[in-house]
Scaffold this motif. Structure first.
Motif, mmCIF file in Angstrom:
data_model
loop_
_atom_site.group_PDB
_atom_site.id
_atom_site.type_symbol
_atom_site.label_atom_id
_atom_site.label_comp_id
_atom_site.label_asym_id
_atom_site.label_seq_id
_atom_site.Cartn_x
_atom_site.Cartn_y
_atom_site.Cartn_z
ATOM 1 N N ILE A 144 -22.648 43.679 79.667
ATOM 2 C CA ILE A 144 -21.399 43.147 79.128
ATOM 3 C C ILE A 144 -20.818 42.237 80.203
ATOM 4 O O ILE A 144 -20.681 42.640 81.355
ATOM 5 N N TYR A 145 -20.514 41.016 79.813
ATOM 6 C CA TYR A 145 -19.886 40.048 80.712
ATOM 7 C C TYR A 145 -18.471 39.802 80.206
ATOM 8 O O TYR A 145 -18.275 39.585 79.006
ATOM 9 N N VAL A 146 -17.499 39.832 81.095
ATOM 10 C CA VAL A 146 -16.117 39.512 80.741
ATOM 11 C C VAL A 146 -15.635 38.446 81.715
ATOM 12 O O VAL A 146 -15.813 38.580 82.925
ATOM 13 N N LEU A 147 -15.039 37.401 81.192
ATOM 14 C CA LEU A 147 -14.511 36.319 82.017
ATOM 15 C C LEU A 147 -13.103 36.013 81.537
ATOM 16 O O LEU A 147 -12.862 35.922 80.333
ATOM 17 N N THR A 148 -12.187 35.888 82.478
ATOM 18 C CA THR A 148 -10.823 35.508 82.116
ATOM 19 C C THR A 148 -10.370 34.362 82.999
ATOM 20 O O THR A 148 -10.740 34.295 84.167
ATOM 21 N N GLY A 149 -9.587 33.488 82.414
ATOM 22 C CA GLY A 149 -9.053 32.353 83.152
ATOM 23 C C GLY A 149 -7.615 32.567 83.575
ATOM 24 O O GLY A 149 -6.941 31.637 83.986
ATOM 25 N N ALA A 191 -11.057 35.929 87.133
ATOM 26 C CA ALA A 191 -12.161 36.831 87.455
ATOM 27 C C ALA A 191 -13.208 36.902 86.357
ATOM 28 O O ALA A 191 -12.966 36.548 85.206
ATOM 29 N N GLN A 192 -14.362 37.411 86.780
ATOM 30 C CA GLN A 192 -15.400 37.777 85.832
ATOM 31 C C GLN A 192 -15.982 39.108 86.262
ATOM 32 O O GLN A 192 -15.921 39.474 87.426
ATOM 33 N N ALA A 193 -16.498 39.840 85.300
ATOM 34 C CA ALA A 193 -17.116 41.133 85.583
ATOM 35 C C ALA A 193 -18.393 41.237 84.768
ATOM 36 O O ALA A 193 -18.477 40.733 83.650
ATOM 37 N N TYR A 210 -17.665 47.587 69.600
ATOM 38 C CA TYR A 210 -17.003 47.062 70.797
ATOM 39 C C TYR A 210 -15.574 46.682 70.432
ATOM 40 O O TYR A 210 -15.250 46.449 69.267
ATOM 41 N N ALA A 211 -14.726 46.641 71.437
ATOM 42 C CA ALA A 211 -13.357 46.141 71.291
ATOM 43 C C ALA A 211 -12.922 45.612 72.645
ATOM 44 O O ALA A 211 -13.312 46.144 73.682
ATOM 45 N N ALA A 212 -12.131 44.569 72.631
ATOM 46 C CA ALA A 212 -11.613 43.971 73.867
ATOM 47 C C ALA A 212 -10.133 44.278 74.004
ATOM 48 O O ALA A 212 -9.446 44.545 73.015
ATOM 49 N N SER A 213 -9.663 44.235 75.222
ATOM 50 C CA SER A 213 -8.247 44.513 75.477
ATOM 51 C C SER A 213 -7.339 43.396 74.968
ATOM 52 O O SER A 213 -6.172 43.649 74.688
ATOM 53 N N HIS A 214 -7.864 42.186 74.850
ATOM 54 C CA HIS A 214 -7.070 41.035 74.416
ATOM 55 C C HIS A 214 -7.919 40.134 73.526
ATOM 56 O O HIS A 214 -9.141 40.080 73.675
ATOM 57 N N ALA A 215 -7.275 39.410 72.634
ATOM 58 C CA ALA A 215 -7.990 38.483 71.755
ATOM 59 C C ALA A 215 -7.987 37.057 72.300
ATOM 60 O O ALA A 215 -8.681 36.198 71.776
ATOM 61 N N THR A 216 -7.196 36.817 73.347
ATOM 62 C CA THR A 216 -7.125 35.483 73.946
ATOM 63 C C THR A 216 -7.301 35.596 75.455
ATOM 64 O O THR A 216 -7.214 36.687 76.020
ATOM 65 N N ASP A 217 -7.515 34.465 76.086
ATOM 66 C CA ASP A 217 -7.697 34.410 77.541
ATOM 67 C C ASP A 217 -8.818 35.320 78.020
ATOM 68 O O ASP A 217 -8.740 35.908 79.097
ATOM 69 N N ILE A 218 -9.871 35.436 77.219
ATOM 70 C CA ILE A 218 -10.998 36.283 77.578
ATOM 71 C C ILE A 218 -12.256 35.758 76.880
ATOM 72 O O ILE A 218 -12.202 35.316 75.736
ATOM 73 N N SER A 219 -13.344 35.761 77.604
ATOM 74 C CA SER A 219 -14.658 35.468 77.016
ATOM 75 C C SER A 219 -15.499 36.734 77.163
ATOM 76 O O SER A 219 -15.489 37.369 78.216
ATOM 77 N N VAL A 220 -16.193 37.087 76.113
ATOM 78 C CA VAL A 220 -17.033 38.283 76.122
ATOM 79 C C VAL A 220 -18.444 37.900 75.698
ATOM 80 O O VAL A 220 -18.629 37.203 74.701
ATOM 81 N N VAL A 221 -19.412 38.350 76.493
ATOM 82 C CA VAL A 221 -20.822 38.157 76.175
ATOM 83 C C VAL A 221 -21.485 39.525 76.234
ATOM 84 O O VAL A 221 -21.261 40.288 77.180
ATOM 85 N N ILE A 222 -22.280 39.853 75.214
ATOM 86 C CA ILE A 222 -23.021 41.110 75.205
ATOM 87 C C ILE A 222 -24.491 40.777 74.993
ATOM 88 O O ILE A 222 -24.857 40.141 74.000
ATOM 89 N N ARG A 253 -8.413 42.148 82.067
ATOM 90 C CA ARG A 253 -9.052 42.075 80.750
ATOM 91 C C ARG A 253 -10.275 42.979 80.799
ATOM 92 O O ARG A 253 -10.959 43.043 81.809
ATOM 93 N N TYR A 254 -10.567 43.661 79.697
ATOM 94 C CA TYR A 254 -11.754 44.505 79.691
ATOM 95 C C TYR A 254 -12.267 44.713 78.280
ATOM 96 O O TYR A 254 -11.612 44.390 77.299
#
Length: 173
Positions: A90-95, A131-133, A149-161, A100-101
């Motif tokens: 799981i990749y998470v990137l926020t600007g 950051a990115q994780a 899956y679910a993300a903590s936010h619907a904006t300001d986040i990119s998710v790759v699985i 964000r998680y």
């Protein structure tokens, strides 16, 4: 296996639970599961005991900049057999400088929101910097080969699985 003679053979079937057996064969056990591409060609993989891994690169199952914030089914690239364990990244990137998680769970888990604390939180970004994780994760799939899956936010986040592979006890548990 033929219980009358003890003769054993191998059979490929599109059904993991009810394979069409040749005449006089009356016992079966699943010894492995494979996936094919859209043209029926077996996708290359490696196997170590119950661990199966795609050869070469992992397979991308999700890329989004507007992820779901409530439990959402995601079909992953593993054999669609209930109880198979998906293994991936799981990749998470926020600007933004904010935490964000992403949380994942079994495809059969009841729906949840990330804020409820249900599911497993993964890929947590640093709340103080852009950051990115990246994290390795696993979850049991449902009979359709899906996790949630679910993300903590619907904006300001990119998710790759991505799917790295799967764990299949092949009917032993």
């Amino acid at each position: 296996r033929r219980s009358d003679t003890g003769v054993v053979d191998v059979l490929f079937s599109t059904s993991s639970t009810s394979p069409t057996m040749p005449a006089s064969y009356d016992q079966s056990r699943r010894i492995g599961t494979i996936r094919t591409n859209g043209s029926g060609v077996i996708r290359p993989f490696k196997q170590w005991n119950d661990n199966f891994e795609w050869s070469g690169d992992s397979l991308r199952d999700l890329t989004t900049t507007s992820p779901a914030t409530t439990a959402t089914l995601l079909t992953v690239t593993v054999p669609p057999i209930s109880g198979v364990m998906w293994v991936g990244w799981i990749y998470v990137l926020t600007g933004v400088a904010a935490q964000r998680y992403v949380s994942i769970a079994s495809g059969d888990t009841a729906d949840w929101t990330v804020a409820s604390g249900t599911g497993r939180a993964f890929a947590l970004t640093n709340p103080f910097v852009l950051a990115q994780a990246v994290i390795t994760a696993d979850a049991v799939v449902n009979a359709s080969g899906q996790i949630k899956y679910a993300a903590s936010h619907a904006t300001d986040i990119s998710v790759v699985i991505d799917t790295k592979g799967w764990i299949d006890t092949r009917g032993r548990s």
